[in-house]
Motif scaffolding. Structure first.
Motif, short mmCIF file in Angstrom:
data_model
loop_
_atom_site.label_atom_id
_atom_site.label_comp_id
_atom_site.label_asym_id
_atom_site.label_seq_id
_atom_site.Cartn_x
_atom_site.Cartn_y
_atom_site.Cartn_z
N ARG A 17 0.76 -0.97 0.68
CA ARG A 17 -0.24 -0.21 -0.40
C ARG A 17 1.24 1.48 0.08
N ARG A 20 -0.76 4.91 0.25
CA ARG A 20 -1.94 5.10 -0.42
C ARG A 20 -2.96 4.83 0.42
N SER A 24 -2.98 -1.66 -4.93
CA SER A 24 -3.59 -2.46 -6.94
C SER A 24 -3.47 -3.84 -6.86
N THR A 26 -2.56 -5.54 -8.56
CA THR A 26 -1.14 -5.65 -9.49
C THR A 26 -0.28 -5.68 -8.62
N ASP A 27 -0.26 -5.39 -7.33
CA ASP A 27 0.86 -5.32 -6.60
C ASP A 27 0.63 -6.58 -5.69
N THR A 123 -7.24 -1.75 -5.93
CA THR A 123 -8.05 -1.25 -6.39
C THR A 123 -8.00 -2.19 -7.82
N PRO A 125 -8.30 -2.46 -12.71
CA PRO A 125 -7.45 -1.51 -13.55
C PRO A 125 -8.38 0.19 -13.51
N SER A 126 -9.04 -0.02 -12.73
CA SER A 126 -9.92 1.98 -13.32
C SER A 126 -9.39 2.57 -11.80
N GLY A 127 -8.65 2.56 -10.33
CA GLY A 127 -7.76 2.79 -10.22
C GLY A 127 -8.34 3.36 -8.66
N LEU A 128 -9.92 2.64 -9.16
CA LEU A 128 -10.66 3.09 -8.20
C LEU A 128 -10.52 1.90 -7.22
N ASN A 129 -11.63 2.21 -5.84
CA ASN A 129 -12.09 1.43 -4.62
C ASN A 129 -13.16 0.84 -4.99
#
Length: 207
Positions: A17, A20, A24, A26-27, A123, A125-129
């Motif tokens: 995290r 942030r 994500s 992907t992390d 999050t 792909p959109s970056g949204l929660n």
């Protein structure tokens, strides 16, 4: 938090995290948490706001005796806990606030095991929660787990995690106790009905 697996995943999530509110998807590298993977799951929110399983570890699927991918997160609870479970999961996914649930797991034969479920926001792909990664850990795993499927969870307590506090203090945070059915035999009876020679379990879905 009480189970060592919960602390391990929480520490990994915290590392990924950074500064942030949530890492994500992907992390998250499966190889980094390979010993936890059988107990890990990922859920995301559908267009109608329902939280569904995208991935579910083999141990979690074996616990329920079925593949969970595509099913509703809240469907794992007994009927009287479906709504609260769905709201809690959606709150974690959208609000970026981790939560820990204390659970009683009711088996098909009426046996009970205690477990802990950790829910952590991530999050997409959109970056949204809009999704979460979770972990289910059973305490003092009984002999019947994996052989006699669990038909439903009952939440006995919940605590939301303040990310500003150090993990060492998390075990001492107060837990909100939740009401449970008077007995599991009664709860089990409320979630099944007989059709000919079969027993049909009610997952709690209401269309």
């Amino acid at each position: 938090m009480k189970h060592k697996n919960s602390f391990e995943l929480f520490d990994y999530w915290t590392e990924k995290r950074g500064a942030r509110t949530a890492p994500s998807r992907t992390d998250i590298e499966p190889a980094d948490i390979r010993t936890l993977l059988p107990h890990v799951f990922i859920c995301d929110l559908s267009a109608d706001g329902q939280l569904n399983f995208r991935l579910a570890g083999t141990a979690l699927c074996a616990l329920h005796g079925r593949e969970l991918k595509g099913s509703a997160f809240a469907s794992l609870w007994l009927a009287d806990g479906v709504r609260n479970a769905g709201r809690t999961g959606a709150s974690v996914a959208t609000g970026a606030t981790p939560a820990v649930l204390s659970l009683d797991c009711l088996s098909q034969g009426g046996r009970v095991a205690q477990a802990e479920m950790l829910l952590l926001p991530i999050t997409g792909p959109s970056g949204l929660n809009d999704r979460l990664i979770g972990l289910l850990s059973i305490f003092d795993q009984p002999y019947w787990v994996g052989h006699e499927p669990v038909v439903g969870f009952s939440s006995t307590g919940i605590r939301f995690i303040d990310q500003a506090r150090e993990p060492v203090f998390l075990a001492n945070r107060p837990e909100i106790r939740l009401p449970t059915p008077r007995n599991f035999a009664e709860a089990f009876g409320q979630n099944r009905k007989k059709v000919a020679h079969l027993v049909v379990l009610d997952g709690g879905r209401r269309d």
